[in-house]
Design a protein around this motif. Structure first.
Motif, PDB file in Angstrom:
ATOM      1  N   GLU A 185       1.022  -1.119   0.149  1.00 35.33           N
ATOM      2  CA  GLU A 185       0.155  -0.037   0.178  1.00 35.33           C
ATOM      3  C   GLU A 185       0.855   1.242   0.063  1.00 35.33           C
ATOM      4  O   GLU A 185       0.402   2.311  -0.298  1.00 35.33           O
ATOM      5  CB  GLU A 185      -1.172  -0.006   1.331  1.00 35.33           C
ATOM      6  N   ARG A 186       2.052   1.134   0.584  1.00 35.91           N
ATOM      7  CA  ARG A 186       2.892   2.234   0.803  1.00 35.91           C
ATOM      8  C   ARG A 186       2.967   3.579  -0.276  1.00 35.91           C
ATOM      9  O   ARG A 186       2.899   4.667  -0.282  1.00 35.91           O
ATOM     10  CB  ARG A 186       4.256   1.967   1.052  1.00 35.91           C
ATOM     11  N   GLU A 187       3.090   2.725  -1.659  1.00 36.88           N
ATOM     12  CA  GLU A 187       3.339   3.693  -2.834  1.00 36.88           C
ATOM     13  C   GLU A 187       2.299   4.564  -3.028  1.00 36.88           C
ATOM     14  O   GLU A 187       2.204   5.646  -3.746  1.00 36.88           O
ATOM     15  CB  GLU A 187       3.689   2.980  -3.886  1.00 36.88           C
ATOM     16  N   TYR A 188       0.719   4.198  -2.510  1.00 36.24           N
ATOM     17  CA  TYR A 188      -0.296   4.917  -2.914  1.00 36.24           C
ATOM     18  C   TYR A 188      -0.512   5.965  -1.553  1.00 36.24           C
ATOM     19  O   TYR A 188      -1.648   6.729  -1.496  1.00 36.24           O
ATOM     20  CB  TYR A 188      -1.438   4.127  -2.943  1.00 36.24           C
ATOM     21  N   LEU A 189       0.171   6.114  -0.345  1.00 39.56           N
ATOM     22  CA  LEU A 189      -0.221   6.448   0.580  1.00 39.56           C
ATOM     23  C   LEU A 189       0.694   7.656   1.054  1.00 39.56           C
ATOM     24  O   LEU A 189       1.731   7.950   0.795  1.00 39.56           O
ATOM     25  CB  LEU A 189       0.182   5.897   1.816  1.00 39.56           C
ATOM     26  N   ASP A 190      -0.013   8.793   1.841  1.00 35.61           N
ATOM     27  CA  ASP A 190       0.491   9.870   2.205  1.00 35.61           C
ATOM     28  C   ASP A 190       1.181   9.741   3.582  1.00 35.61           C
ATOM     29  O   ASP A 190       2.017  10.470   4.053  1.00 35.61           O
ATOM     30  CB  ASP A 190      -0.505  11.182   2.207  1.00 35.61           C
ATOM     31  N   GLY A 191       0.431   8.566   4.329  1.00 29.46           N
ATOM     32  CA  GLY A 191       0.890   8.496   5.522  1.00 29.46           C
ATOM     33  C   GLY A 191       0.067   7.151   6.089  1.00 29.46           C
ATOM     34  O   GLY A 191      -1.131   6.692   5.409  1.00 29.46           O
ATOM     35  N   TRP A 192       0.284   6.869   7.297  1.00 28.64           N
ATOM     36  CA  TRP A 192      -0.256   5.617   7.789  1.00 28.64           C
ATOM     37  C   TRP A 192      -0.111   5.694   9.459  1.00 28.64           C
ATOM     38  O   TRP A 192       0.679   6.300  10.021  1.00 28.64           O
ATOM     39  CB  TRP A 192      -0.074   4.348   7.356  1.00 28.64           C
ATOM     40  N   THR A 193      -1.167   5.199   9.988  1.00 26.07           N
ATOM     41  CA  THR A 193      -1.265   5.027  11.631  1.00 26.07           C
ATOM     42  C   THR A 193      -1.554   3.420  11.676  1.00 26.07           C
ATOM     43  O   THR A 193      -2.490   2.814  11.352  1.00 26.07           O
ATOM     44  CB  THR A 193      -2.243   5.847  12.086  1.00 26.07           C
ATOM     45  N   ILE A 194      -0.747   2.967  12.749  1.00 31.32           N
ATOM     46  CA  ILE A 194      -1.196   1.518  13.079  1.00 31.32           C
ATOM     47  C   ILE A 194      -2.096   1.529  14.406  1.00 31.32           C
ATOM     48  O   ILE A 194      -1.660   2.221  15.492  1.00 31.32           O
ATOM     49  CB  ILE A 194       0.272   0.919  13.589  1.00 31.32           C
ATOM     50  N   HIS A 195      -3.323   1.094  14.044  1.00 29.51           N
ATOM     51  CA  HIS A 195      -4.250   1.021  15.106  1.00 29.51           C
ATOM     52  C   HIS A 195      -5.475   0.213  14.693  1.00 29.51           C
ATOM     53  O   HIS A 195      -5.677   0.126  13.580  1.00 29.51           O
ATOM     54  CB  HIS A 195      -4.824   2.495  15.295  1.00 29.51           C
ATOM     55  N   ASP A 196      -5.951  -0.642  15.744  1.00 32.10           N
ATOM     56  CA  ASP A 196      -6.859  -1.445  14.969  1.00 32.10           C
ATOM     57  C   ASP A 196      -8.198  -0.953  14.654  1.00 32.10           C
ATOM     58  O   ASP A 196      -8.808  -1.404  13.782  1.00 32.10           O
ATOM     59  CB  ASP A 196      -7.247  -2.459  16.482  1.00 32.10           C
ATOM     60  N   SER A 197      -8.774  -0.039  15.168  1.00 31.83           N
ATOM     61  CA  SER A 197      -9.912   0.935  14.922  1.00 31.83           C
ATOM     62  C   SER A 197     -11.177   0.207  15.123  1.00 31.83           C
ATOM     63  O   SER A 197     -12.402   0.769  14.768  1.00 31.83           O
ATOM     64  CB  SER A 197      -9.743   1.318  13.539  1.00 31.83           C
ATOM     65  N   ARG A 198     -10.971  -0.701  15.996  1.00 30.74           N
ATOM     66  CA  ARG A 198     -12.241  -1.520  16.337  1.00 30.74           C
ATOM     67  C   ARG A 198     -13.321  -0.774  17.051  1.00 30.74           C
ATOM     68  O   ARG A 198     -14.369  -0.603  17.100  1.00 30.74           O
ATOM     69  CB  ARG A 198     -11.935  -3.048  16.863  1.00 30.74           C
ATOM     70  N   ASP A 199     -12.631  -0.137  18.286  1.00 35.20           N
ATOM     71  CA  ASP A 199     -13.221   0.534  18.969  1.00 35.20           C
ATOM     72  C   ASP A 199     -13.924   2.178  18.539  1.00 35.20           C
ATOM     73  O   ASP A 199     -12.795   2.860  18.037  1.00 35.20           O
ATOM     74  CB  ASP A 199     -12.595   0.920  20.325  1.00 35.20           C
ATOM     75  N   PRO A 200     -15.060   2.283  18.340  1.00 41.65           N
ATOM     76  CA  PRO A 200     -15.212   3.620  17.551  1.00 41.65           C
ATOM     77  C   PRO A 200     -14.695   4.834  18.248  1.00 41.65           C
ATOM     78  O   PRO A 200     -14.170   5.925  17.673  1.00 41.65           O
ATOM     79  CB  PRO A 200     -16.857   3.709  17.779  1.00 41.65           C
ATOM     80  N   ALA A 201     -14.853   4.924  19.540  1.00 42.98           N
ATOM     81  CA  ALA A 201     -14.111   6.122  20.443  1.00 42.98           C
ATOM     82  C   ALA A 201     -12.956   6.288  20.264  1.00 42.98           C
ATOM     83  O   ALA A 201     -12.179   7.199  20.080  1.00 42.98           O
ATOM     84  CB  ALA A 201     -14.617   6.064  21.793  1.00 42.98           C
ATOM     85  N   GLN A 202     -12.046   5.195  20.308  1.00 39.00           N
ATOM     86  CA  GLN A 202     -10.567   5.169  20.076  1.00 39.00           C
ATOM     87  C   GLN A 202     -10.149   5.399  18.781  1.00 39.00           C
ATOM     88  O   GLN A 202      -9.432   6.253  18.462  1.00 39.00           O
ATOM     89  CB  GLN A 202      -9.882   3.869  20.232  1.00 39.00           C
ATOM     90  N   ALA A 203     -10.940   5.013  17.548  1.00 38.72           N
ATOM     91  CA  ALA A 203     -10.654   5.372  16.274  1.00 38.72           C
ATOM     92  C   ALA A 203     -10.966   6.717  16.132  1.00 38.72           C
ATOM     93  O   ALA A 203     -10.178   7.380  15.237  1.00 38.72           O
ATOM     94  CB  ALA A 203     -11.712   4.313  15.390  1.00 38.72           C
ATOM     95  N   LEU A 204     -11.942   7.415  16.667  1.00 38.70           N
ATOM     96  CA  LEU A 204     -12.280   8.925  16.644  1.00 38.70           C
ATOM     97  C   LEU A 204     -10.955   9.743  17.075  1.00 38.70           C
ATOM     98  O   LEU A 204     -10.623  10.729  16.461  1.00 38.70           O
ATOM     99  CB  LEU A 204     -13.382   9.304  17.202  1.00 38.70           C
ATOM    100  N   ALA A 205     -10.552   9.334  18.256  1.00 37.11           N
ATOM    101  CA  ALA A 205      -9.373   9.802  18.797  1.00 37.11           C
ATOM    102  C   ALA A 205      -8.333   9.792  17.903  1.00 37.11           C
ATOM    103  O   ALA A 205      -7.283  10.788  17.666  1.00 37.11           O
ATOM    104  CB  ALA A 205      -9.009   9.151  20.214  1.00 37.11           C
ATOM    105  N   VAL A 206      -7.940   8.669  17.186  1.00 32.13           N
ATOM    106  CA  VAL A 206      -6.865   8.548  16.424  1.00 32.13           C
ATOM    107  C   VAL A 206      -6.971   9.531  15.290  1.00 32.13           C
ATOM    108  O   VAL A 206      -5.977  10.183  14.839  1.00 32.13           O
ATOM    109  CB  VAL A 206      -6.618   7.201  15.870  1.00 32.13           C
ATOM    110  N   ALA A 207      -8.392   9.287  14.604  1.00 29.42           N
ATOM    111  CA  ALA A 207      -8.429  10.519  13.330  1.00 29.42           C
ATOM    112  C   ALA A 207      -8.358  11.700  13.696  1.00 29.42           C
ATOM    113  O   ALA A 207      -7.997  12.716  12.996  1.00 29.42           O
ATOM    114  CB  ALA A 207      -9.860   9.948  12.966  1.00 29.42           C
ATOM    115  N   ALA A 208      -9.058  12.119  15.021  1.00 27.99           N
ATOM    116  CA  ALA A 208      -8.535  13.720  15.243  1.00 27.99           C
ATOM    117  C   ALA A 208      -7.322  14.092  15.437  1.00 27.99           C
ATOM    118  O   ALA A 208      -7.043  15.037  15.214  1.00 27.99           O
ATOM    119  CB  ALA A 208      -9.538  13.787  16.637  1.00 27.99           C
ATOM    120  N   GLY A 209      -6.284  13.239  15.748  1.00 25.50           N
ATOM    121  CA  GLY A 209      -4.815  13.503  15.748  1.00 25.50           C
ATOM    122  C   GLY A 209      -4.353  13.493  14.410  1.00 25.50           C
ATOM    123  O   GLY A 209      -3.116  13.949  14.335  1.00 25.50           O
TER     124      GLY A 209
END
Length: 403
Positions: free
Chosen positions: A42-66
């Motif tokens: 995927e890397r050649e198509y990405l501007d960046g990435w974050t390693i996170h499971d994103s299963r929990d909605p609240a935690q996923a939102l916190a990651v996205a907000a950052g």
């Protein structure tokens, strides 16, 4: 500076099934991947990435907000549809909304919403035990279909012709292991077994207005299961411009409150008219968007990015071709794969790609409702449905296992 809008993508999938999406999306959008796995291809198509499971909605939102400068968020992973809606709402980005996402994610909620709006669908009862399943079937009438409330890819969807088969199917369904979800709890539905021709429709909604992007004609097999064997997309399919189908889809999406984004709707064309099997709050799987790109020229991945960023989708078209995919399965249970390949000389020229899941040493079996059974696939692009079908037949004949 790169002024392309930044789109957050929750999970990707395998390279063979999803690279074409990232490739086209990255031409107009910067992409930031959120995944539990370190990206590779995927890397050649990405501007960046974050390693996170994103299963929990609240935690996923916190990651996205950052992540700075996010203009939109999307996924084609069924298990992340509600998280995407939570993120979009939390960041005040365009999206389906959490209620619509949840109503599409859980089939029982879909059924309730469609029933309240009078949209035709199979009769359905949510059950929590084998005795309840039998009682529901007695009300609906055999044959029935038992299915999980919130899985995908026809996993656990089983036809039962009588009480004995239903009890066996219930035991089988609730005994499946769901990968990555050790604590998963099955909440089955018992439904009327409607018959006819099954299709799927990928649509895009912008400000509540629905546009049909792609119609795929579906072939299933391996009863009593409903394993997907083939999808065919024809740029000249009359259903693409069918006013009644369009009105039916619009009514179904209004019923579940879905007004923004790309959806994948499965429909049975019965003798009494179309009936909704399910509405999924994501684009189709099984490489259907790739077939649409090759047959029609419509880029569903870009349409998803557009609506995720609040932009009216820019749609292609005009190719005038037919594209199909055939999923290949072993003939016998417990087949030990010593060697597997396609006889390239026997492939029709219209076969544009082949892929093998099975590897030497694998033990493979036909579909059993668990979501497993595929050992490979072939994709063909031709000028007519007949030519495409013949090409896919050639691919199936050219698959050599232990030969």
């Amino acid at each position: 500076m790169d002024h392309r809008p930044l789109v957050l993508v929750l999970r990707t999938g395998t390279q063979d099934a999803r690279e074409y999406l990232l490739r086209s999306m990255s031409t107009r959008y910067r992409l930031h991947l959120v995944s539990s796995l370190d990206p590779s291809w995927e890397r050649e198509y990405l501007d960046g990435w974050t390693i996170h499971d994103s299963r929990d909605p609240a935690q996923a939102l916190a990651v996205a907000a950052g992540i700075e400068g996010v203009s939109g968020v999307l996924t084609w992973d069924e298990a992340r549809v509600t998280q995407v809606a939570h993120i979009a709402d939390g960041l005040r980005l365009p999206g389906a909304g959490q209620q619509a996402a949840q109503w599409c994610r859980e089939k029982n909620l879909t059924r309730r919403a469609l029933d309240a709006a009078g949209v035709p669908q199979p009769r359905s009862v949510s059950v929590s035990g084998a005795d309840q399943a039998v009682a529901a079937a007695a009300t609906i009438g055999y044959p029935v279909v038992i299915k999980p409330n919130d899985l995908l890819a026809s996993m656990g969807v089983i036809r039962a012709a009588d009480e004995e088969e239903l009890r066996a199917a219930y035991t089988q369904l609730t005994g499946y292991k769901v990968g990555g979800l050790p604590d998963y709890v099955f909440r089955p539905l018992v439904e009327e077994c409607v018959t006819g021709e099954e299709i799927s429709v990928d649509s895009v909604l912008f400000e509540g207005e629905l546009t049909v992007l792609c119609v795929a004609r579906k072939t299933t097999g391996y009863p009593p299961y409903f394993a997907e064997v083939q999808h065919m997309v024809d740029s000249r399919d009359p259903l693409l411009a069918d006013a009644e189908l369009h009105a039916f889809l619009q009514a179904a999406h209004q019923a579940v409150g879905y007004s923004s984004g790309v959806t994948h709707t499965e429909i049975m064309l019965t003798a009494e008219g179309p009936k909704i099997i399910e509405i999924n709050g994501r684009l189709g799987s099984g490489l259907i968007p790739y077939l649409a790109l090759e047959a029609i020229g419509v880029d569903i991945g870009l349409a998803a990015c557009d609506t995720a960023c609040g932009v009216r989708p820019v749609l292609g078209g005009g190719l005038g071709r037919v594209a199909g995919i055939r999923f290949l399965h072993p003939e016998q249970p417990g087949t030990v794969v010593e060697s597997i390949r396609f006889d390239e000389a026997a492939l029709d020229p219209a076969v544009v790609s082949t892929f093998l899941y099975a590897r030497p040493g694998s033990v493979v079996s036909p579909p059993d409702g668990s979501g497993h059974g595929r050992i490979g696939y072939a994709v063909a692009v031709a000028g007519s449905a007949e030519e495409c079908q013949a090409a896919l037949d050639s691919a199936e004949a050219a698959l050599l296992i232990n030969k």
